[in-house]
Design a protein around this motif. Structure first.
Motif, PDB file in Angstrom:
ATOM      1  N   GLU A 193      12.183  35.738 -36.353  1.00  0.00           N
ATOM      2  CA  GLU A 193      12.747  34.661 -35.543  1.00  0.00           C
ATOM      3  C   GLU A 193      13.460  35.205 -34.301  1.00  0.00           C
ATOM      4  O   GLU A 193      13.346  34.652 -33.208  1.00  0.00           O
ATOM      5  CB  GLU A 193      13.703  33.824 -36.392  1.00  0.00           C
ATOM      6  N   ARG A 194      14.222  36.339 -34.520  1.00  0.00           N
ATOM      7  CA  ARG A 194      14.893  36.944 -33.369  1.00  0.00           C
ATOM      8  C   ARG A 194      13.885  37.460 -32.339  1.00  0.00           C
ATOM      9  O   ARG A 194      14.054  37.307 -31.134  1.00  0.00           O
ATOM     10  CB  ARG A 194      15.812  38.074 -33.836  1.00  0.00           C
ATOM     11  N   ARG A 236      12.549  34.494 -30.491  1.00  0.00           N
ATOM     12  CA  ARG A 236      13.461  34.000 -29.468  1.00  0.00           C
ATOM     13  C   ARG A 236      13.506  34.946 -28.257  1.00  0.00           C
ATOM     14  O   ARG A 236      13.526  34.512 -27.103  1.00  0.00           O
ATOM     15  CB  ARG A 236      14.869  33.819 -30.058  1.00  0.00           C
ATOM     16  N   GLN A 237      13.546  36.274 -28.568  1.00  0.00           N
ATOM     17  CA  GLN A 237      13.559  37.254 -27.476  1.00  0.00           C
ATOM     18  C   GLN A 237      12.283  37.181 -26.643  1.00  0.00           C
ATOM     19  O   GLN A 237      12.307  37.286 -25.412  1.00  0.00           O
ATOM     20  CB  GLN A 237      13.753  38.665 -28.047  1.00  0.00           C
ATOM     21  N   GLY A 252      14.132  36.584 -40.558  1.00  0.00           N
ATOM     22  CA  GLY A 252      15.172  36.549 -39.527  1.00  0.00           C
ATOM     23  C   GLY A 252      14.808  37.434 -38.332  1.00  0.00           C
ATOM     24  O   GLY A 252      15.026  37.062 -37.184  1.00  0.00           O
TER      25      GLY A 252
END
Length: 373
Positions: free
Chosen positions: A327-328, A331-332, A324
């Motif tokens: 993934e964050r 995305r960032q 997770g």
């Protein structure tokens, strides 16, 4: 009969000459016998006299009809003495006092000279020279008629001139009135022109003031443009350097994001490996629990299997959390990369605008320099 030349015209003018009048052609040489002349005078009562010429065809004298007849008839034995003698003999006694006028003499002048002669010769014919060796007689009555006709013509001419003068005076009066009106119009136009000149002079002074103001403004603009040119060049140079630094920074951010993306991919690979290991541990704990049940001994082996299961659960939970987080971060990183790309585009636009502004400033400076020249 006497030969008449130039019969009188019905009307004469003030410019009529003696050659234009009715003249008598009766001239003889000085050697002509008096008998011939007397006979000719008796045959032609209209002859008023005779012109006597010398051998060179020059006028030697002029004898009037009255003088010839009276001289011959009044003297004793006049006819016997002079009848056979040449006519020149009579000229010596009577005939040298005569009036000779040129054919180009006008009637008025001829009459003036003819009537200034002595009383005894005032009615004698006038000798008129119409050629170099050609002479004619002009009778005084003919001259008087011609004079009267000339006077009448002159009076008519004067009347016409008076009428013409009246007409001219009337026209002059009209012209005077027009001139007065024209003078008034000129005065009005002069006043208008003076007013226009005053206005033009005022506008000229205003234009000169505006020209001086424009000249001062032009000098100020040139001064400002020089300052802007120097400051603008340094400012544009700093702007270009800053833009270039920002572009390099965004490029580094983009490179860092790409490196971070590669590391995140490795983290995902490790997470996948941990998940795979956790699966093996879970399988191992399951096999251990089966063996423990089969052997019938729970004891420590069962506790170990239980701990292994817990460890596998925590490993799975940790791998999920790592996934997770990755993934964050992914995305960032994508958002940061998009922002960096948008900022790079904005910086590129700013760079182009700065170049356009620099070109416009250089063009303005060139125009001002040409205007100054």
């Amino acid at each position: 009969m006497a030969t008449l030349t130039n019969p009188p015209t019905p009307t004469l003018s003030i410019n009529t000459k003696l050659r234009d009048l009715a003249l008598v052609d009766f001239q003889v040489s000085e050697s002509t016998p008096c008998e011939n002349v007397v006979r000719r005078l008796e045959d032609d009562p209209s002859l008023s006299g005779v012109i006597v010429l010398d051998e060179q065809s020059r006028v030697q004298g002029m004898l009037t009809r009255r003088a010839i007849l009276e001289w011959m008839l009044s003297k004793p034995y006049g006819l016997d003495v002079f009848l056979k003698r040449p006519i020149s003999s009579l000229v010596e006694f009577h005939g040298r006092d005569f009036l000779l006028l040129p054919g180009d003499c006008d009637v008025i002048a001829a009459a003036s000279q003819a009537f200034r002669r002595p009383q005894e010769t005032i009615y004698d014919p006038v000798v008129v020279q119409v050629g170099s060796q050609d002479y004619r007689l002009l009778d005084v009555p003919v001259l008087l008629v011609a004079q009267s006709q000339v006077h009448l013509a002159t009076q008519r001419k004067l009347q016409e001139q008076q009428e013409e003068m009246q007409r001219i005076l009337a026209e002059l009066e009209q012209e005077k009135n027009r001139s007065l009106q024209y003078a008034r119009d000129l005065e009005r136009q002069k006043a208008e022109i003076l007013s226009q000149n005053i206005a033009l002079d005022r506008e000229r002074r205003q234009a000169q003031q505006r020209s001086e103001e424009l000249a001062r403004l032009n000098d100020r603009i040139i001064e400002i443009s020089s300052v802007l040119s120097e400051k603008g060049k340094s400012t544009f140079a700093a702007t270009f350097a800053g833009v270039e630094a920002v572009r390099r920074l965004f490029q580094e951010i983009a490179d860092s994001n790409q490196e971070l993306s590669r590391e995140l991919k490795e983290i995902n690979t490790i997470v996948d490996l941990i998940v795979e290991v956790a699966g093996y541990i879970r399988l191992l704990s399951f096999n251990a629990a089966v063996e423990a049940n089969r052997s019938g001994g729970g004891g420590g082996f069962g506790a170990i299997a239980q701990e292994i299961r817990k460890l596998a659960g925590r490993t799975t939970e940790a791998s999920n959390r790592i996934r997770g987080l990755a993934e964050r971060i992914q995305r960032q990183s994508q958002s940061t990369l998009q922002s960096a790309q948008a900022s790079a585009e904005m910086v590129q636009s700013l760079y182009q605008q700065a170049q356009s502004a620099q070109a416009a400033l250089e063009e303005l400076q060139a125009l001002l320099e040409r205007a100054q020249v």
